[in-house]
Write an enzyme that holds these catalytic residues in place. Structure first.
Site, PDB file in Angstrom:
ATOM      1  N   LYS A  36       0.836  -1.202   0.000  1.00  0.00           N
ATOM      2  CA  LYS A  36       0.000   0.000   0.000  1.00  0.00           C
ATOM      3  C   LYS A  36       0.872   1.254   0.000  1.00  0.00           C
ATOM      4  CE  LYS A  36      -1.801   2.495   3.272  1.00  0.00           C
ATOM      5  NZ  LYS A  36      -1.654   3.846   2.683  1.00  0.00           N
ATOM      6  N   GLU A  70      10.653   0.887   9.915  1.00  0.00           N
ATOM      7  CA  GLU A  70      11.639   1.946   9.667  1.00  0.00           C
ATOM      8  C   GLU A  70      10.931   3.256   9.968  1.00  0.00           C
ATOM      9  OE1 GLU A  70      13.445   4.725   8.653  1.00  0.00           O
ATOM     10  OE2 GLU A  70      13.375   4.252   6.510  1.00  0.00           O
ATOM     11  N   CYS A  98      13.643  10.716   6.641  1.00  0.00           N
ATOM     12  CA  CYS A  98      13.708  10.258   8.030  1.00  0.00           C
ATOM     13  C   CYS A  98      15.125  10.326   8.570  1.00  0.00           C
ATOM     14  CB  CYS A  98      13.127   8.857   8.154  1.00  0.00           C
ATOM     15  SG  CYS A  98      13.710   7.770   6.878  1.00  0.00           S
ATOM     16  N   GLU A 101      10.749  15.309  15.410  1.00  0.00           N
ATOM     17  CA  GLU A 101      11.038  15.280  13.972  1.00  0.00           C
ATOM     18  C   GLU A 101      10.156  16.315  13.272  1.00  0.00           C
ATOM     19  OE1 GLU A 101       9.931  11.675  11.834  1.00  0.00           O
ATOM     20  OE2 GLU A 101      11.871  11.729  10.834  1.00  0.00           O
TER      21      GLU A 101
HETATM   22  P1  ADP Z   1       3.499  10.283   7.831  1.00  0.00           P
HETATM   23  O1  ADP Z   1       3.357  10.939   9.165  1.00  0.00           O
HETATM   24  O2  ADP Z   1       4.845  10.404   7.252  1.00  0.00           O
HETATM   25  O3  ADP Z   1       2.371  10.553   6.884  1.00  0.00           O
HETATM   26  P2  ADP Z   1       2.369   7.762   8.548  1.00  0.00           P
HETATM   27  O4  ADP Z   1       3.030   6.838   9.495  1.00  0.00           O
HETATM   28  O5  ADP Z   1       1.110   8.435   8.984  1.00  0.00           O
HETATM   29  O6  ADP Z   1       3.490   8.761   8.148  1.00  0.00           O
HETATM   30  O7  ADP Z   1       2.081   7.050   7.169  1.00  0.00           O
HETATM   31  C1  ADP Z   1       2.927   6.104   6.588  1.00  0.00           C
HETATM   32  C2  ADP Z   1       2.074   5.036   5.929  1.00  0.00           C
HETATM   33  O8  ADP Z   1       1.336   4.342   6.928  1.00  0.00           O
HETATM   34  C3  ADP Z   1       1.050   5.568   4.942  1.00  0.00           C
HETATM   35  O9  ADP Z   1       0.976   4.659   3.858  1.00  0.00           O
HETATM   36  C4  ADP Z   1      -0.236   5.553   5.767  1.00  0.00           C
HETATM   37  O10 ADP Z   1      -1.399   5.437   4.986  1.00  0.00           O
HETATM   38  C5  ADP Z   1      -0.045   4.320   6.614  1.00  0.00           C
HETATM   39  N1  ADP Z   1      -0.799   4.291   7.874  1.00  0.00           N
HETATM   40  C6  ADP Z   1      -1.284   5.334   8.602  1.00  0.00           C
HETATM   41  N2  ADP Z   1      -1.911   4.890   9.707  1.00  0.00           N
HETATM   42  C7  ADP Z   1      -1.837   3.537   9.704  1.00  0.00           C
HETATM   43  C8  ADP Z   1      -2.280   2.482  10.582  1.00  0.00           C
HETATM   44  N3  ADP Z   1      -2.910   2.750  11.707  1.00  0.00           N
HETATM   45  N4  ADP Z   1      -1.982   1.212  10.248  1.00  0.00           N
HETATM   46  C9  ADP Z   1      -1.297   0.926   9.115  1.00  0.00           C
HETATM   47  N5  ADP Z   1      -0.866   1.855   8.258  1.00  0.00           N
HETATM   48  C10 ADP Z   1      -1.120   3.151   8.530  1.00  0.00           C
END
Ligand code: ADP
Length: 483
Positions: free
Chosen positions: A185, A259, A293, A390
């Site tokens: 995804k 990561e 990151c 961050e």
């Molecule tokens: P950022 O703050 O850099 O947007 P996120 O950790 O929110 O980072 O997002 C990184 C990825 O994780 C994206 O593909 C997002 O859709 C997905 N994501 C966000 N929340 C969840 C969750 N609860 N479980 C799994 N994947 C998630």
């Protein structure tokens, strides 16, 4: 009368004619594009233009993707020899190179990063990851990981928006080389290059279901993480979501690599080559708008050279070209989303409120889109939020030190431990410092250099496991000696 000589850059826009973006996309499941049910827009963050409508996968779509991946694993991919798997990976790598310009333009339109970076960094490195792992596919037993390793089965992979295609490559290439199949995804704001990659899988005649791509937001990610048909989770993103995932997979059969965030120290000792260090500081924090990151977001300067470094840094920053990401001369492009811009603005305001001094490079920012001028904060203390959290944007926090030990103590005073930089002309000092620093990746007299052969990953809240190199391969295999 002498005429003033102007060295301004003429506009050098890259053409977008090479990409054709569909008005609407579905998911890539079992080798075919299938229509989505719900959709949300994806925009160009430099112009706010809606580029396309992206499908939001729910339970049914995630189920279908996991089922397709399982079927491909049991009937095809796990039965195929490593040599045969390697051929597909080589083929994918070559097609990515052939379509490199298309990938670069699409990435820049969807993400906002400068075309110079997507063209010279993201896309070539993504292809390099496939080439590198293609080479491992038939040599796994010689990777020093034992001779009885096996793939996990179906890998669920969730990636962020800062390096969309490159993070896909970091995840998909080792998974396939090791014999796993994949449900991936992409991040909600940057799905387009993953969908183009799906076309590449078709073009390479990769067996149906070996790679499945479902688009959506965090809710789709959570469905993948919690799906009982997934054997391994690989996640790159925020520490906050990383913690949710770690909790979700605890006490299940799933293996996991994470990561996560970083707050890297970039340490400049007084004997460093100052001009080169200034270039390294700029590359460390302003590369990819600071959406990195492992960005060198805390500059730790020896007091005796602090004034000189800051003066040269400001002069250099005044020459950074911020603007149209499609212009080949642009150094810093658009912030990826309105939400991210809001976060950068909020954290920068906290820097001023807590007493640090702000300086931003003079530049004209476009009226539309999401922008933030390259900024440094001096007078930062370790207690300030901008020294601890961050920011994930083009904002550098500057701290100073007097003794080498103080530099190390400050560098390690963080919940993160992803990367660090050390600048010194003295080899023994570099070796001493790198042994003290608690960071997964440490650069000496350079910064932000990446290579598929080199393991990448962090300590502490920066995550679990490594990606790249033999270490990264081990995350996609069961029965590895050290497990
Ligand atoms: P950022 O703050 O850099 O947007 P996120 O950790 O929110 O980072 O997002 C990184 C990825 O994780 C994206 O593909 C997002 O859709 C997905 N994501 C966000 N929340 C969840 C969750 N609860 N479980 C799994 N994947 C998630």
């Amino acid at each position: 009368m002498e005429m003033p000589v102007s060295f301004d850059y003429a506009p050098a826009p890259e053409s977008r004619a090479v990409v054709s973006i569909k008005p609407k996309y579905g998911h890539f499941i079992a080798g075919k594009f299938v229509a989505g049910s719900k959709h949300f827009p994806t925009i160009n963050p430099a112009t706010e233009e809606v580029l396309s409508q992206i499908a939001l996968a729910g339970k049914a779509e995630v189920d279908a993707a996991v089922k397709a991946a399982r079927k491909a694993y049991t009937t095809t991919w796990s039965k195929m020899s490593g040599k045969e798997r390697g051929k597909y990976l080589f083929r994918i790598a070559r097609i990515m190179q052939e379509r490199a310009r298309e990938f670069a333009v699409l990435e820049t339109l969807d993400n906002g990063k400068p075309i110079r970076e997507s063209r010279d960094v993201d896309v070539p490195l993504a292809a390099a990851h496939f080439f590198y792992h293609a080479g491992w596919a038939d040599k796994l037993e010689f990777a020093g990981l034992g001779t009885s390793t096996k793939p996990h089965g179906v890998a669920g992979q969730i990636i962020p928006w800062n390096f969309p295609l490159l993070m896909l490559a970091w995840k998909v290439a080792p998974a396939l080389a090791a014999g796993n199949t994949v449900v991936l995804k992409p991040a909600e704001s940057t799905s387009l290059t993953a969908l183009l990659f799906a076309e590449v899988c078709q073009q390479a005649e990769l067996p149906a279901g070996v790679v499945n791509i479902v688009t959506g937001d965090g809710s789709t990610g959570a469905l993948i993480v919690n799906h009982p048909g997934i054997d391994k989770i690989a996640f790159t993103g925020s520490t906050e979501v990383g913690k949710i995932i770690a909790r979700a997979v605890a006490s299940t059969h799933k293996s996991v690599t994470l990561e996560l965030g970083g707050k890297a120290a970039n340490i400049i000792f007084e004997d460093a080559a100052i001009d080169e260090a200034v270039e390294g500081i700029v590359n460390g924090i302003f590369f990819n708008q600071g959406h990195v990151c492992c960005a060198g977001s805390r500059l730790i300067l020896q007091e005796s050279v602090a004034d000189e470094v800051l003066e040269k840094l400001k002069a250099r920053m005044a020459k950074i070209r911020v603007g149209d990401p499609m212009d080949k001369n642009t150094d810093v492009g658009a912030i990826n989303s309105k939400e991210q811009l809001t976060k950068i603005i909020e954290l920068s305001a906290s820097g001023e409120a807590e007493g640090a001094q702000r300086w931003s490079a003079p530049c004209d920012l476009p009226n539309k889109g999401f922008w933030f001028a390259p900024t440094i904060f001096t007078g930062v203390t370790q207690a300030h939020r901008i020294a601890r959290e961050e920011i994930f944007g083009p904002v550098l926090s500057v701290l100073t030190f007097r003794t080498p030990q103080e530099a190390i103590d400050k560098a390690n005073n963080t919940p993160f431990g992803l990367s660090a930089g050390v600048w010194s002309e003295k080899g023994s000092r570099i070796l001493w410092a790198t042994q003290q620093l608690r960071a997964g990746v440490i650069w000496a007299n350079t910064f932000n250099k990446f290579d598929p052969t080199s393991p990448f990953g962090g300590y502490k809240e920066s995550g679990w496991g490594r990606e790249g190199g033999r270490h990264g391969l081990s995350a996609y295999l069961k029965g590895v000696g050290h497990e």
